[in-house]
Design a protein around this motif. Sequence first.
Motif, short mmCIF file in Angstrom:
data_model
loop_
_atom_site.label_atom_id
_atom_site.label_comp_id
_atom_site.label_asym_id
_atom_site.label_seq_id
_atom_site.Cartn_x
_atom_site.Cartn_y
_atom_site.Cartn_z
N VAL A 1 0.86 -1.18 0.00
CA VAL A 1 0.00 0.00 0.00
C VAL A 1 0.90 1.24 0.00
O VAL A 1 2.07 1.19 0.40
CB VAL A 1 -0.95 0.02 1.22
CG1 VAL A 1 -1.84 -1.21 1.22
CG2 VAL A 1 -0.19 0.16 2.53
N ASP A 2 0.35 2.36 -0.46
CA ASP A 2 1.16 3.58 -0.52
C ASP A 2 1.50 4.12 0.87
O ASP A 2 2.61 4.58 1.11
CB ASP A 2 0.41 4.68 -1.29
CG ASP A 2 0.39 4.42 -2.79
OD1 ASP A 2 1.23 3.62 -3.25
OD2 ASP A 2 -0.44 5.02 -3.49
N ASP B 1 -3.82 4.38 3.75
CA ASP B 1 -4.61 3.31 3.15
C ASP B 1 -4.95 2.19 4.13
O ASP B 1 -5.95 1.50 3.98
CB ASP B 1 -3.85 2.72 1.96
CG ASP B 1 -3.52 3.78 0.93
OD1 ASP B 1 -4.47 4.41 0.42
OD2 ASP B 1 -2.33 4.01 0.66
N VAL B 2 -4.09 2.01 5.12
CA VAL B 2 -4.28 0.95 6.11
C VAL B 2 -3.97 1.51 7.49
O VAL B 2 -3.02 2.29 7.63
CB VAL B 2 -3.32 -0.24 5.83
CG1 VAL B 2 -3.31 -1.23 6.99
CG2 VAL B 2 -3.72 -0.95 4.55
N ARG C 1 -13.43 -0.09 13.35
CA ARG C 1 -14.49 -0.95 12.85
C ARG C 1 -15.40 -0.17 11.88
O ARG C 1 -15.76 -0.64 10.82
CB ARG C 1 -15.31 -1.51 14.01
CG ARG C 1 -15.94 -2.87 13.76
CD ARG C 1 -16.84 -3.28 14.92
NE ARG C 1 -17.95 -2.35 15.07
CZ ARG C 1 -19.05 -2.38 14.30
NH1 ARG C 1 -19.19 -3.30 13.37
NH2 ARG C 1 -20.01 -1.50 14.48
N TYR D 1 -13.66 0.56 8.55
CA TYR D 1 -13.23 -0.60 7.75
C TYR D 1 -13.94 -0.55 6.40
O TYR D 1 -15.16 -0.49 6.33
CB TYR D 1 -13.59 -1.89 8.50
CG TYR D 1 -13.46 -3.15 7.69
CD1 TYR D 1 -12.24 -3.54 7.17
CD2 TYR D 1 -14.56 -3.95 7.43
CE1 TYR D 1 -12.12 -4.70 6.43
CE2 TYR D 1 -14.46 -5.12 6.69
CZ TYR D 1 -13.23 -5.49 6.19
OH TYR D 1 -13.12 -6.64 5.46
N GLY D 2 -13.18 -0.55 5.34
CA GLY D 2 -13.77 -0.39 4.01
C GLY D 2 -13.37 0.95 3.41
O GLY D 2 -13.15 1.05 2.21
N VAL D 3 -13.32 1.99 4.26
CA VAL D 3 -12.74 3.27 3.81
C VAL D 3 -11.22 3.10 3.78
O VAL D 3 -10.53 3.57 2.88
CB VAL D 3 -13.14 4.42 4.76
CG1 VAL D 3 -12.46 5.72 4.36
CG2 VAL D 3 -14.65 4.58 4.78
N VAL D 4 -10.70 2.44 4.80
CA VAL D 4 -9.30 2.02 4.85
C VAL D 4 -9.27 0.54 5.22
O VAL D 4 -10.26 -0.03 5.65
CB VAL D 4 -8.50 2.80 5.94
CG1 VAL D 4 -8.31 4.26 5.55
CG2 VAL D 4 -9.19 2.69 7.28
N GLY D 5 -8.11 -0.07 5.03
CA GLY D 5 -7.90 -1.41 5.56
C GLY D 5 -7.56 -1.32 7.04
O GLY D 5 -6.96 -0.34 7.48
N ILE D 6 -7.95 -2.31 7.83
CA ILE D 6 -7.56 -2.34 9.24
C ILE D 6 -7.01 -3.72 9.56
O ILE D 6 -7.17 -4.67 8.78
CB ILE D 6 -8.73 -2.01 10.19
CG1 ILE D 6 -9.82 -3.10 10.14
CG2 ILE D 6 -9.33 -0.65 9.86
CD1 ILE D 6 -10.87 -2.96 11.23
N ASP D 7 -6.35 -3.84 10.72
CA ASP D 7 -5.74 -5.12 11.06
C ASP D 7 -6.78 -6.11 11.55
O ASP D 7 -7.00 -7.14 10.96
CB ASP D 7 -4.58 -4.97 12.05
CG ASP D 7 -4.90 -4.04 13.21
OD1 ASP D 7 -5.94 -3.37 13.19
OD2 ASP D 7 -4.08 -3.98 14.16
N MET D 8 -7.48 -5.80 12.59
CA MET D 8 -8.43 -6.76 13.16
C MET D 8 -9.23 -6.05 14.24
O MET D 8 -8.77 -5.05 14.78
CB MET D 8 -7.66 -7.91 13.82
CG MET D 8 -8.15 -9.33 13.49
SD MET D 8 -9.86 -9.67 13.88
CE MET D 8 -10.48 -10.37 12.39
N MET E 1 -0.04 -5.18 2.17
CA MET E 1 0.11 -5.39 0.74
C MET E 1 -1.24 -5.79 0.15
O MET E 1 -2.16 -6.14 0.87
CB MET E 1 1.13 -6.51 0.46
CG MET E 1 2.50 -6.24 1.06
SD MET E 1 3.77 -7.44 0.57
CE MET E 1 4.17 -6.83 -1.08
N LYS E 2 -1.32 -5.72 -1.16
CA LYS E 2 -2.53 -6.20 -1.83
C LYS E 2 -2.12 -6.81 -3.16
O LYS E 2 -1.09 -6.48 -3.72
CB LYS E 2 -3.57 -5.08 -2.02
CG LYS E 2 -3.14 -4.05 -3.02
CD LYS E 2 -2.40 -2.91 -2.38
CE LYS E 2 -1.88 -1.89 -3.38
NZ LYS E 2 -2.37 -1.82 -4.71
#
Lengths: 430, 430
Positions: free
Chosen positions: B123-124, B206-207, B221, B224-231, B387-388
């Motif tokens: 991710v950037d 991004d994350v 939570r 989530y979807g606007v950015v990636g999150i861990d858990m 990463m993606k």
Amino acid sequence: MIRLNASDAGFSRAFTDLVNARREADEDVARDVTAMIARVRTEGDAAVKELTQRFDRFDLDTQGWKLDRADCLAAWEGLQPELRDALELAAERIAIYHSKQKPEDRDEIDSAGVRLGARWRAVDAAGVYVPGGRAAYPSSVLMNALPARAAGVGRLVMVTPTPNGEVNPLVLAAAHLAGVDEIWRIGGAQAIAALAYGTETIEPVDVITGPGNAWVAEAKRQLYGVVGIDMVAGPSEIVVVADGENDADWIAADLLSQAEHDPTSQSILFTDDAGFADKVAEAVERALAQLATEKTARASWDANGAIIVVPDLVAAMPLVDRLAPEHLELACDNAEGLFEMVRHAGSVFIGRYTPEAVGDYVAGPNHVLPTGRRARFASGLSVLDFMKRTSFLSLDEAGLAAIGPAAVALARAEGLPAHAESVAIRLRSK
Amino acid sequence: MIRLNASDAGFSRAFTDLVNARREADEDVARDVTAMIARVRTEGDAAVKELTQRFDRFDLDTQGWKLDRADCLAAWEGLQPELRDALELAAERIAIYHSKQKPEDRDEIDSAGVRLGARWRAVDAAGVYVPGGRAAYPSSVLMNALPARAAGVGRLVMVTPTPNGEVNPLVLAAAHLAGVDEIWRIGGAQAIAALAYGTETIEPVDVITGPGNAWVAEAKRQLYGVVGIDMVAGPSEIVVVADGENDADWIAADLLSQAEHDPTSQSILFTDDAGFADKVAEAVERALAQLATEKTARASWDANGAIIVVPDLVAAMPLVDRLAPEHLELACDNAEGLFEMVRHAGSVFIGRYTPEAVGDYVAGPNHVLPTGRRARFASGLSVLDFMKRTSFLSLDEAGLAAIGPAAVALARAEGLPAHAESVAIRLRSK
């Protein structure tokens, strides 16, 4: 459809507006979904039955909760041979592609004598949501179920609503081919809740994937963490980067293949040839007039379509990265070179003979892909969505002597004396 | 602490209650967080400044929004040499372990002449949340930032609240070591929202990863979807499987190393030796009396601790899988054999000289792990979270002729004529 030219004065502003345009319907379903999930969690089967009666207008108890293997086999055998062959080719290619995604375990001993690694295992049970009605796609069954199978999931469950009790035979045939273990005739938020928490009749699963309407998507979002989910999915999109050497009718067909999904879908063409841009615009109109899905495709193209003329195709690539599209077609001479420049896209279709639709069905890679600029951080569905990693560590006395003192120092600095002591007590034993 | 014996009549019911017990505080923060996110999204810097003044009691404009590299370097140089060495050992081992997680790209041509594959990119930009105050852990900085570095993230951002303007030098020193690019003195839901949407001053990422309180977790939570999150992270837990050959004081130390985190933490011992169970219970009491973190550890042990006697350790393993614990220690002769049986655990610590705490700091694998039975479907933090994957496909005329007709058939069966036409128009050109 809007026409933009990257050389125009107002382009930067106009393109930023395009990037930020929200196409997702702001249906305020969160509160309804919260209530439905709570009901299913506490009332179980009774809630599922009542909600199915209300939304799908049939009685689970009299018409049956489950579809069984015999139903699926009958649907499979009832298919035209041409469709059976097509589904078999698709299933075989998807299965092969995904089987190669299985990650490798690690188990190594490092220079300090510490053994460490990671081990991947499939989840015990996965649930695949398959919409009923208009958007009931057998390809979606294959794209969700086969990665779970490749992962080695023990129990593969499908839920699909059967409005008015009507079953879609194509979906059942695909379930037969994919080897789905259980099929429940339920849909909506109630189906997601039943899979996440379980009911008297339905055992819970660990991961839920698959497309659905706003209620289904919101239920998955709310239950993320109770179960694993694939992704928050939004409207579909395609970006086509094409030079003037293409047949305008081919490119128009590609743009419309995305537009026909939904009025919120988006199709964008980048080209370095203004004359070709005109030809594609005309070709889209010609093709729309002959299309059985004209109403949907026209609504999408009119509201969300775009043709953007750039000075050269290389100049389009940073703009494509800002859009981070779900699908990206590169139909030009230097397609390989442009592909090297791409940072953010769900899936890329390289060359003039690679229409995106071939990837939707039979190519092998997954068609469940990140939408709405989420390719910046998210990936398409894969075997990894149905597996999880357990890291492990094994030290002997010498290994702990080598790295343990540093752990003690850090634990004390962080104010966690029991952490420190659990290491120090073993170091003192020497 | 509860004592259970797997041979007792009521065990099945009691163990199920233990599995299902919810330790997560039901703080009703969702509405507050929704409002704070909306404010930051629309008002930007002004909202962040006002919320920081309210919750952290200092003025970002006068005391500074950012901590810079010089601050981090000074903190690093101010550390005791022993701590510097410990952090360097930890950073080196964590970096090496995570660098080996980088996935390989695929690029292959199959029997139909179709080229297909997948390419991974970082991710950037990534944002790491680091709590302020009591739970400000340098180990957490390393465990979140170094996987992002190993992934190749271009811009690595840290946010950390500095209540009353006070900065934690250990955290800054770790940020120096990890090579964090930007540090913002903000926390809470407002920091997560600022990272997700950006403000006039702060570019979006991004994350977002990293631990936090209930507001931070809920903000992640919701975004989530606007950015990636861990858990979605919950209270920490450990399960120890130990035979009677262990030193009861060692096992007690391990149980307390988890209990001292928080009153909601959970420590569970399985043993096949009832006499050893008694010894551990006594050892825990002895150790608690000497522990600086006694209050927290005792609250956790009293409310959530458990000692379970099983007829043999093999019989414990299916019970462990039902708990799917974040941490699992196997302190017994046949540790390897038991490890083979484990399906669901975040991280496993094999053998008598592998206390869990060594994995918290210096072993290499990540200490950010799935809690609350989420190891059934989730994995610890890794390079993959930063990463993606972009799949790709390239067909020539012959490849499309081989697999295209099946795509046409399926698209028509699904009622998507523009999909079919985008392939058929190319097949007709031959």
